[in-house]
Write a protein that holds these residues in place. Structure first.
Motif, PDB file in Angstrom:
ATOM      1  N   GLU A  41       0.826  -1.210   0.000  1.00  0.00           N
ATOM      2  CA  GLU A  41       0.000   0.000   0.000  1.00  0.00           C
ATOM      3  C   GLU A  41       0.860   1.259   0.000  1.00  0.00           C
ATOM      4  OE1 GLU A  41      -2.611  -0.430   3.322  1.00  0.00           O
ATOM      5  OE2 GLU A  41      -3.800  -2.008   2.357  1.00  0.00           O
ATOM      6  N   GLY A  42       2.015   1.183  -0.648  1.00  0.00           N
ATOM      7  CA  GLY A  42       2.877   2.352  -0.763  1.00  0.00           C
ATOM      8  C   GLY A  42       4.234   2.166  -0.145  1.00  0.00           C
ATOM      9  N   VAL A  43       4.304   1.420   0.957  1.00  0.00           N
ATOM     10  CA  VAL A  43       5.571   1.164   1.641  1.00  0.00           C
ATOM     11  C   VAL A  43       5.751  -0.341   1.769  1.00  0.00           C
ATOM     12  CG1 VAL A  43       6.918   1.504   3.746  1.00  0.00           C
ATOM     13  CG2 VAL A  43       5.403   3.321   2.935  1.00  0.00           C
ATOM     14  N   ASP A  44       6.898  -0.842   1.351  1.00  0.00           N
ATOM     15  CA  ASP A  44       7.208  -2.267   1.451  1.00  0.00           C
ATOM     16  C   ASP A  44       8.137  -2.459   2.642  1.00  0.00           C
ATOM     17  OD1 ASP A  44       7.923  -4.904   1.163  1.00  0.00           O
ATOM     18  OD2 ASP A  44       8.146  -4.805  -1.015  1.00  0.00           O
ATOM     19  N   TRP A  45       7.552  -2.777   3.793  1.00  0.00           N
ATOM     20  CA  TRP A  45       8.333  -2.864   5.023  1.00  0.00           C
ATOM     21  C   TRP A  45       9.351  -4.003   4.967  1.00  0.00           C
ATOM     22  CZ3 TRP A  45       8.014   1.402   7.566  1.00  0.00           C
ATOM     23  CH2 TRP A  45       6.819   2.133   7.562  1.00  0.00           C
ATOM     24  N   LYS A  46       9.020  -5.073   4.261  1.00  0.00           N
ATOM     25  CA  LYS A  46       9.969  -6.176   4.125  1.00  0.00           C
ATOM     26  C   LYS A  46      11.204  -5.725   3.366  1.00  0.00           C
ATOM     27  CE  LYS A  46      11.302 -10.507   4.308  1.00  0.00           C
ATOM     28  NZ  LYS A  46      11.698 -11.136   5.595  1.00  0.00           N
ATOM     29  N   ALA A  47      10.996  -4.931   2.287  1.00  0.00           N
ATOM     30  CA  ALA A  47      12.137  -4.428   1.511  1.00  0.00           C
ATOM     31  C   ALA A  47      12.985  -3.475   2.351  1.00  0.00           C
ATOM     32  CB  ALA A  47      11.630  -3.719   0.255  1.00  0.00           C
ATOM     33  N   ILE A  48      12.337  -2.667   3.186  1.00  0.00           N
ATOM     34  CA  ILE A  48      13.073  -1.750   4.052  1.00  0.00           C
ATOM     35  C   ILE A  48      13.926  -2.536   5.051  1.00  0.00           C
ATOM     36  CG2 ILE A  48      12.815  -0.037   5.892  1.00  0.00           C
ATOM     37  CD1 ILE A  48      10.426   1.074   4.377  1.00  0.00           C
TER      38      ILE A  48
ATOM     39  N   ALA B 247      24.309   1.058   0.963  1.00  0.00           N
ATOM     40  CA  ALA B 247      24.479   0.319  -0.280  1.00  0.00           C
ATOM     41  C   ALA B 247      23.220   0.272  -1.118  1.00  0.00           C
ATOM     42  CB  ALA B 247      24.935  -1.109   0.026  1.00  0.00           C
ATOM     43  N   ARG B 248      22.067   0.332  -0.471  1.00  0.00           N
ATOM     44  CA  ARG B 248      20.822   0.265  -1.219  1.00  0.00           C
ATOM     45  C   ARG B 248      19.702   0.843  -0.382  1.00  0.00           C
ATOM     46  NH1 ARG B 248      18.412  -5.726  -1.603  1.00  0.00           N
ATOM     47  NH2 ARG B 248      16.561  -4.453  -1.946  1.00  0.00           N
ATOM     48  N   GLY B 249      18.626   1.264  -1.046  1.00  0.00           N
ATOM     49  CA  GLY B 249      17.464   1.781  -0.351  1.00  0.00           C
ATOM     50  C   GLY B 249      16.318   0.792  -0.415  1.00  0.00           C
ATOM     51  N   GLY B 250      15.208   1.146   0.211  1.00  0.00           N
ATOM     52  CA  GLY B 250      14.045   0.266   0.195  1.00  0.00           C
ATOM     53  C   GLY B 250      12.813   0.979  -0.306  1.00  0.00           C
ATOM     54  N   SER B 251      12.994   2.062  -1.051  1.00  0.00           N
ATOM     55  CA  SER B 251      11.860   2.870  -1.492  1.00  0.00           C
ATOM     56  C   SER B 251      11.078   2.161  -2.590  1.00  0.00           C
ATOM     57  CB  SER B 251      12.341   4.230  -2.016  1.00  0.00           C
ATOM     58  OG  SER B 251      12.881   5.008  -0.975  1.00  0.00           O
TER      59      SER B 251
ATOM     60  N   ARG C 130      -2.057 -10.472  -8.962  1.00  0.00           N
ATOM     61  CA  ARG C 130      -2.035  -9.332  -8.031  1.00  0.00           C
ATOM     62  C   ARG C 130      -2.627  -9.730  -6.683  1.00  0.00           C
ATOM     63  NH1 ARG C 130      -3.881  -6.245 -12.583  1.00  0.00           N
ATOM     64  NH2 ARG C 130      -5.912  -5.892 -11.626  1.00  0.00           N
ATOM     65  N   ARG C 131      -3.696 -10.527  -6.713  1.00  0.00           N
ATOM     66  CA  ARG C 131      -4.283 -10.981  -5.449  1.00  0.00           C
ATOM     67  C   ARG C 131      -3.298 -11.830  -4.676  1.00  0.00           C
ATOM     68  NH1 ARG C 131     -10.264 -12.795  -7.724  1.00  0.00           N
ATOM     69  NH2 ARG C 131     -11.171 -10.683  -7.851  1.00  0.00           N
ATOM     70  N   ARG C 132      -2.562 -12.710  -5.374  1.00  0.00           N
ATOM     71  CA  ARG C 132      -1.571 -13.549  -4.704  1.00  0.00           C
ATOM     72  C   ARG C 132      -0.473 -12.702  -4.077  1.00  0.00           C
ATOM     73  NH1 ARG C 132      -0.720 -16.558  -8.594  1.00  0.00           N
ATOM     74  NH2 ARG C 132       1.305 -15.860  -9.372  1.00  0.00           N
ATOM     75  N   LEU C 133      -0.020 -11.661  -4.805  1.00  0.00           N
ATOM     76  CA  LEU C 133       0.999 -10.766  -4.256  1.00  0.00           C
ATOM     77  C   LEU C 133       0.481 -10.040  -3.024  1.00  0.00           C
ATOM     78  CD1 LEU C 133       2.367  -9.256  -7.583  1.00  0.00           C
ATOM     79  CD2 LEU C 133       3.592 -10.779  -6.045  1.00  0.00           C
ATOM     80  N   ALA C 134      -0.804  -9.617  -3.086  1.00  0.00           N
ATOM     81  CA  ALA C 134      -1.383  -8.901  -1.941  1.00  0.00           C
ATOM     82  C   ALA C 134      -1.472  -9.813  -0.731  1.00  0.00           C
ATOM     83  CB  ALA C 134      -2.759  -8.355  -2.316  1.00  0.00           C
ATOM     84  N   ARG C 135      -1.864 -11.097  -0.947  1.00  0.00           N
ATOM     85  CA  ARG C 135      -1.933 -12.032   0.182  1.00  0.00           C
ATOM     86  C   ARG C 135      -0.559 -12.255   0.801  1.00  0.00           C
ATOM     87  NH1 ARG C 135      -5.587 -14.865  -3.219  1.00  0.00           N
ATOM     88  NH2 ARG C 135      -3.942 -16.327  -3.836  1.00  0.00           N
ATOM     89  N   LYS C 136       0.468 -12.378  -0.049  1.00  0.00           N
ATOM     90  CA  LYS C 136       1.821 -12.544   0.471  1.00  0.00           C
ATOM     91  C   LYS C 136       2.248 -11.336   1.290  1.00  0.00           C
ATOM     92  CE  LYS C 136       3.592 -15.673  -3.107  1.00  0.00           C
ATOM     93  NZ  LYS C 136       4.574 -15.809  -4.207  1.00  0.00           N
ATOM     94  N   ALA C 137       1.891 -10.138   0.818  1.00  0.00           N
ATOM     95  CA  ALA C 137       2.267  -8.924   1.540  1.00  0.00           C
ATOM     96  C   ALA C 137       1.588  -8.869   2.895  1.00  0.00           C
ATOM     97  CB  ALA C 137       1.906  -7.690   0.714  1.00  0.00           C
ATOM     98  N   ARG C 138       0.287  -9.216   2.922  1.00  0.00           N
ATOM     99  CA  ARG C 138      -0.429  -9.216   4.211  1.00  0.00           C
ATOM    100  C   ARG C 138       0.170 -10.241   5.157  1.00  0.00           C
ATOM    101  NH1 ARG C 138      -4.998  -8.529   0.798  1.00  0.00           N
ATOM    102  NH2 ARG C 138      -5.436 -10.763   0.855  1.00  0.00           N
ATOM    103  N   HIS C 139       0.547 -11.413   4.614  1.00  0.00           N
ATOM    104  CA  HIS C 139       1.155 -12.439   5.456  1.00  0.00           C
ATOM    105  C   HIS C 139       2.469 -11.958   6.049  1.00  0.00           C
ATOM    106  CE1 HIS C 139       2.400 -16.378   6.885  1.00  0.00           C
ATOM    107  NE2 HIS C 139       3.543 -16.239   6.236  1.00  0.00           N
ATOM    108  N   ARG C 140       3.294 -11.256   5.213  1.00  0.00           N
ATOM    109  CA  ARG C 140       4.570 -10.743   5.728  1.00  0.00           C
ATOM    110  C   ARG C 140       4.340  -9.703   6.815  1.00  0.00           C
ATOM    111  NH1 ARG C 140       6.462 -11.123   0.279  1.00  0.00           N
ATOM    112  NH2 ARG C 140       5.951  -8.929  -0.087  1.00  0.00           N
TER     113      ARG C 140
END
Length: 313
Positions: free
Chosen positions: A93-100, A114-118, A294-304
């Motif tokens: 939803e705008g911010v990927d906390w796992k990537a951060i 070395a890298r960002g998470g934006s 997209r639904r599968r990606l959203a479910r994975k994000a909610r799970h994370r």
């Protein structure tokens, strides 16, 4: 004791209110952000920043940009950008906390930034309204605008704005101008390798490009191709890249004011006018992941996110 605690609480509340007001003053209006759903911005804060830098160096600022809808952007470029910049774009939803979290771990491991998470949405907010300054105030405002963008605009429109506004060289903005500047062809005609080469420049296009450092850019391009293979957009064995990812090419966000300018571009054909009937956020059907994915990606994000909350508790 109770009186002291009350005073301390009032002071803390006052400081928080002052901080919130300071952040709020530097924000664009919510109506301006909502207007992006149907209006293409003429200039961005990053363009203004670059113009000021050019003026301080005693040269005229140049701006090459041509708006195109997603339907006139090669699906390979869309896939390359999603793979390299924001693999969970349709799941957050705008911010990927796992990537951060992964970014912080990587930076601590290397002992430097070395890298960002934006995410793509965060990068769009930064380019539109705040430029490249690194301050806590800018980051706080960026997060607010990121949330507004996600609430007020569909994902396809956010992606269309991003691809048409980000920097792709000295005075080069957007994928259409970038494709013509670097490859002498429209964004719709980019091949897989050209799309990966263009996406590889995004972290710092004025340094990480084939004219500034061809070998460095080639390494970055190979990494983007590998990421595209991992995401399933192209065969995993493309170019013989193997099972392990190529080393990440580090490119700092900003270069010093005395950084050398890139070599002049070769002649390119003029950019055709944008079709006024084309929807600004329309996307080719084979470029944006289908609804089921997209639904599968959203479910994975909610799970994370749930996993992260459990671990944090």
């Amino acid at each position: 004791m109770r009186r002291f605690a009350l005073r301390a609480g009032l002071v803390a509340l006052g400081l928080l209110a002052t901080l919130a007001g300071w952040v709020w003053v530097g924000l664009p209006s919510r109506a301006e952000v909502r207007g992006l759903a149907r209006t293409n911005p003429a200039r961005t804060r990053l363009m203004e920043q670059r113009a000021g830098e050019a003026q301080r160096k005693g040269r005229k600022a140049r701006v090459a940009q041509s708006w195109v809808p997603l339907s006139r952007v090669s699906r390979h470029l869309i896939h390359a950008v999603l793979s390299s910049e924001d693999q969970n774009f349709f799941g957050h939803e705008g911010v990927d906390w796992k990537a951060i979290e992964e970014s912080i771990e990587k930076n601590v491991e290397k002992g430097r930034f070395a890298r960002g998470g934006s995410t793509i949405t965060q990068q769009l907010a930064k380019n539109l309204y705040f430029g490249t300054s690194r301050t806590l105030g800018r980051k706080a405002r960026e997060l607010v605008v990121t949330r507004w963008l996600e609430a007020d605009l569909p994902k396809a429109r956010i992606l269309a704005l991003y691809l048409n506004l980000i920097e792709w060289g000295d005075g080069v903005y957007g994928c259409e101008a970038g494709a013509r500047h670097w490859y002498g062809k429209p964004a719709s005609a980019l091949s897989v390798s050209e799309a990966a080469g263009l996406a590889a420049m995004i972290p710092n296009p004025r340094r990480l490009n084939p004219r500034a450092n061809a070998s460095r850019h080639e390494r970055a391009t190979r990494r983007v191709l590998w990421l595209m293979g991992q995401a399933g957009y192209i065969g995993r064995d493309v170019a013989g890249l193997g099972a392990e990812p190529p080393p990440e090419v580090v490119a700092e966000d900003e270069e010093p004011d005395d950084a050398p300018a890139e070599a002049p571009p070769p002649p390119a054909s003029p950019s055709p006018p944008m079709d006024p009937k084309a929807a600004p956020g329309a996307a080719p059907t084979d470029a944006v992941p289908p609804r089921r994915r997209r639904r599968r990606l959203a479910r994975k994000a909610r799970h994370r996110r749930r996993s992260g909350c459990t671990m944090g508790g």
